[in-house]
Design an enzyme around this catalytic site. Structure first.
Site, PDB file in Angstrom:
ATOM      1  N   ASN A 168       0.805  -1.229   0.000  1.00 57.26           N
ATOM      2  CA  ASN A 168       0.000   0.000   0.000  1.00 57.26           C
ATOM      3  C   ASN A 168       0.833   1.271   0.000  1.00 57.26           C
ATOM      4  O   ASN A 168       0.424   2.291  -0.545  1.00 57.26           O
ATOM      5  CB  ASN A 168      -1.006   0.002   1.158  1.00 57.26           C
ATOM      6  CG  ASN A 168      -0.371  -0.194   2.509  1.00 57.26           C
ATOM      7  OD1 ASN A 168       0.744  -0.692   2.626  1.00 57.26           O
ATOM      8  ND2 ASN A 168      -1.091   0.183   3.545  1.00 57.26           N
ATOM      9  N   GLY A 247       2.444  -5.085   8.078  1.00 60.41           N
ATOM     10  CA  GLY A 247       1.400  -5.880   7.449  1.00 60.41           C
ATOM     11  C   GLY A 247       0.293  -6.199   8.429  1.00 60.41           C
ATOM     12  O   GLY A 247       0.114  -5.511   9.435  1.00 60.41           O
ATOM     13  N   SER A 248      -0.434  -7.248   8.157  1.00 58.81           N
ATOM     14  CA  SER A 248      -1.586  -7.600   8.978  1.00 58.81           C
ATOM     15  C   SER A 248      -1.154  -8.209  10.308  1.00 58.81           C
ATOM     16  O   SER A 248      -0.062  -8.768  10.436  1.00 58.81           O
ATOM     17  CB  SER A 248      -2.479  -8.595   8.235  1.00 58.81           C
ATOM     18  OG  SER A 248      -1.860  -9.870   8.167  1.00 58.81           O
ATOM     19  N   THR A 249      -2.036  -8.120  11.293  1.00 58.21           N
ATOM     20  CA  THR A 249      -1.767  -8.702  12.602  1.00 58.21           C
ATOM     21  C   THR A 249      -1.651 -10.224  12.507  1.00 58.21           C
ATOM     22  O   THR A 249      -0.814 -10.842  13.179  1.00 58.21           O
ATOM     23  CB  THR A 249      -2.871  -8.306  13.594  1.00 58.21           C
ATOM     24  OG1 THR A 249      -2.882  -6.884  13.724  1.00 58.21           O
ATOM     25  CG2 THR A 249      -2.640  -8.928  14.954  1.00 58.21           C
ATOM     26  N   VAL A 251      -0.562 -12.124   9.976  1.00 57.34           N
ATOM     27  CA  VAL A 251       0.749 -12.501   9.447  1.00 57.34           C
ATOM     28  C   VAL A 251       1.848 -12.092  10.418  1.00 57.34           C
ATOM     29  O   VAL A 251       2.850 -12.798  10.585  1.00 57.34           O
ATOM     30  CB  VAL A 251       0.973 -11.869   8.061  1.00 57.34           C
ATOM     31  CG1 VAL A 251       2.377 -12.182   7.548  1.00 57.34           C
ATOM     32  CG2 VAL A 251      -0.063 -12.375   7.064  1.00 57.34           C
ATOM     33  N   GLY A 252       1.660 -10.949  11.085  1.00 54.31           N
ATOM     34  CA  GLY A 252       2.648 -10.496  12.060  1.00 54.31           C
ATOM     35  C   GLY A 252       2.874 -11.507  13.168  1.00 54.31           C
ATOM     36  O   GLY A 252       4.002 -11.710  13.628  1.00 54.31           O
ATOM     37  N   GLU A 269       4.767  -3.361  12.716  1.00 53.30           N
ATOM     38  CA  GLU A 269       3.759  -2.320  12.475  1.00 53.30           C
ATOM     39  C   GLU A 269       2.603  -3.031  11.805  1.00 53.30           C
ATOM     40  O   GLU A 269       2.640  -3.334  10.618  1.00 53.30           O
ATOM     41  CB  GLU A 269       4.350  -1.205  11.600  1.00 53.30           C
ATOM     42  CG  GLU A 269       3.537   0.066  11.621  1.00 53.30           C
ATOM     43  CD  GLU A 269       2.507   0.121  10.501  1.00 53.30           C
ATOM     44  OE1 GLU A 269       1.317  -0.140  10.806  1.00 53.30           O
ATOM     45  OE2 GLU A 269       2.878   0.397   9.364  1.00 53.30           O
ATOM     46  N   CYS A 303      -3.409   1.127   7.200  1.00 54.09           N
ATOM     47  CA  CYS A 303      -3.707   0.690   8.566  1.00 54.09           C
ATOM     48  C   CYS A 303      -4.012   1.853   9.490  1.00 54.09           C
ATOM     49  O   CYS A 303      -4.656   1.684  10.523  1.00 54.09           O
ATOM     50  CB  CYS A 303      -2.547  -0.135   9.113  1.00 54.09           C
ATOM     51  SG  CYS A 303      -0.944   0.675   8.951  1.00 54.09           S
ATOM     52  N   GLU A 478       9.166   3.235  14.349  1.00 51.52           N
ATOM     53  CA  GLU A 478       9.893   3.655  13.158  1.00 51.52           C
ATOM     54  C   GLU A 478       9.829   5.168  13.083  1.00 51.52           C
ATOM     55  O   GLU A 478       8.796   5.764  13.399  1.00 51.52           O
ATOM     56  CB  GLU A 478       9.281   3.034  11.902  1.00 51.52           C
ATOM     57  CG  GLU A 478       9.410   1.516  11.871  1.00 51.52           C
ATOM     58  CD  GLU A 478       8.944   0.916  10.553  1.00 51.52           C
ATOM     59  OE1 GLU A 478       8.041   1.497   9.925  1.00 51.52           O
ATOM     60  OE2 GLU A 478       9.483  -0.125  10.161  1.00 51.52           O
TER      61      GLU A 478
END
Length: 504
Positions: A168, A247-249, A251-252, A269, A303, A478
């Site tokens: 994104n 990325g997504s929670t 996958v995180g 993040e 996000c 970050e």
């Protein structure tokens, strides 16, 4: 050997075509996967394939890490000013190639050209910021309680880093992560999203031109099918010391498990379910202007975007009228078309998710004020900017990240009520509110459970400001002063015993 872009659209016209690479970057060379396999990259505005990238698999991974380690063994001793100069050179080269990078991004992500250019301007702040931070890495010295001792701390680069990045904001994410790593003296292997390899490769090309030594930045591309295995190998490799993931929670959580095996330092993040709160005393025009960006930019695929819009009872109807009026002015179309103000979603699965959310809300009493459909006259992954009112806590949109052009509006009566509803989520990335009450501002700032709070603004991100969430939205920061570089550094403690008659 790098191949030429065979499927490139004739409408994709670059001033410098050498920036477009159908290859991975390995130790300063543009290479193909060992298998020779490639995957297609499509334009979400037309669904047409316009290029391909190497489909690396797990047998390719080790060489990217090993060359990054070899490069780190040299680069770690490069003095901070030299690293800063590389980042400043990179900044200037990206600025000069701004229109070409934006054009590539437009065909990868679907962003309108104005948004793509804006992302580059935002992202350049990180290159500039970390160039300055490179020379501000400091250790400490202290006199401990034992008189003849002195203690020191020394900051050193952590080693080979891996960045797993989304589609994104491909330019902003790369520069924010890579610039921090370079400033700290680390090497980095980047695995871009399969949807957006070319903009990332263009940035890497410019980094080489800026003087970054071979191997300090490697780019490994792979398809959606191979992404899980390649990512796991990158995270578990014994030479990798740090992983940064956006990325997504869901996958995180998987990435965190992979990194736990080698105790890798990890920055996460992750997803958001961000509340946007408008009080009766808020400046409605200011809130509407902020929400137009915070919801419709990138077709709602961020996000940090407003997921749940809470409007106090006294201004509920007026606010809806204002936001619907402004939303109807949006022009949906291909990002490269003049006049387009909202492009397509980047993937077909994004469209299907929005359709599911809309159907769920309507079935439970939600009222569509505008939009609600896929435009019949557009071929790509488009969905109309959609506003649904009379939202309730039991709806899918209340409990999941939308990640698309759907604005969900809820009515509330009291401050305590809306704080409770805003915090009723496992996520904690960002929260936003609009009020003229100073006392309320402080109460909300302390009470809202999010890593970033926008107070009368929808913009919580800049190079000078730490970026990151709490709860299931991740950990680590970050950007910002000190904290971002700490993610790429280790602290080494030294103790010295000094003999002499005059020790205090």
């Amino acid at each position: 050997m790098e191949t030429s872009i065979q499927g490139k659209l004739t409408t994709l016209q670059l001033n410098d075509e050498s920036l477009l690479h159908e290859a991975s970057l390995l130790d300063g060379e543009w290479v193909q996967a060992k298998s020779g396999k490639c995957f297609s990259v499509e334009d979400p505005g037309t669904t047409a394939t316009w290029g391909s990238a190497p489909d690396n698999d797990i047998e390719d991974v080790d060489q990217f890490i090993e060359t990054a380690q070899a490069a780190f063994d040299e680069f770690r001793y490069t003095n901070p000013r030299a690293r800063a100069k590389i980042l400043l050179n990179w900044h200037e080269l990206i600025l000069a190639a701004r229109s070409d990078i934006a054009c590539i991004m437009c065909y990868e992500t679907g962003k309108p050209m104005a948004e793509a250019l804006s992302e580059i301007d935002y992202a350049l702040g990180f290159a500039w910021w970390f160039a300055g931070e490179a020379e501000r890495i400091r250790g400490t010295i202290a006199q401990p309680s034992v008189s003849n001792r002195r203690t020191f701390t020394l900051k050193q680069p952590i080693g080979v880093c891996v960045a797993l990045v989304p589609w994104n904001f491909p330019v902003a994410m790369i520069i924010r992560k890579v610039a921090a790593a370079i400033a700290a003296g680390c090497s980095m292997v980047v695995k871009p999203s399969p949807e957006t390899p070319f903009s990332v490769q263009a940035l890497a090309d410019l980094a080489i031109r800026a003087g970054l030594p071979a191997g300090v930045l490697n780019i490994i591309t792979t398809s959606n099918a191979n992404t899980p295995a390649v990512s796991e190998r990158l995270c578990k490799h014994t030479l990798v010391r740090k992983v940064t993931f956006t990325g997504s929670t869901t996958v995180g959580s998987i990435v965190a498990k992979h990194c736990s095996e080698g105790l890798k330092k990890l920055t996460m993040e992750l997803g958001g379910n961000c509340p946007f709160i408008v009080f009766d005393d808020g400046d409605l025009d200011q809130a509407v202007a902020a929400l137009m960006i915070l919801k419709w930019r990138t077709a709602g695929q961020a996000c940090t975007h407003a997921n749940r819009v809470y409007v106090q009872k006294g201004v509920y109807n007026v606010f809806i009228q204002k936001i619907v009026t402004e939303t109807k002015k949006l022009v949906v179309g291909h990002g490269a078309d003049a006049g387009t103000t909202m492009g397509p979603l980047t993937t077909r699965r994004g469209v299907e998710k929005i359709k599911k959310h809309v159907a769920d809300a309507v079935s439970k009493g939600g009222k569509i004020q505008c939009g609600g459909n896929e435009p019949a006259d557009l071929k790509g992954y488009f969905f109309e900017p959609t506003i649904i009112t009379d939202m309730t806590p039991d709806m899918l949109t209340t409990n999941e990240e939308i990640f698309g052009p759907l604005m969900a509006i809820y009515k509330f009566e009291t401050e305590s009520e809306v704080i409770k509803e805003a915090n009723k989520t496992s996520m904690g990335l960002a929260s936003y509110f609009f009020t003229k009450d100073v006392n309320r501002t402080w109460r909300l700032y302390e009470s809202l459970e999010a890593g970033m709070i926008g107070m009368n603004t929808g913009n919580s991100s800049c190079a000078e400001s730490p970026f990151g969430g709490i709860k299931m939205s991740g950990y680590g920061k970050e950007a910002g002063k000190d904290v971002a570089l700490e993610e790429y550094l280790i602290t080494k403690t030294g103790t010295l015993t000094v003999e002499g008659s005059h020790m205090i």
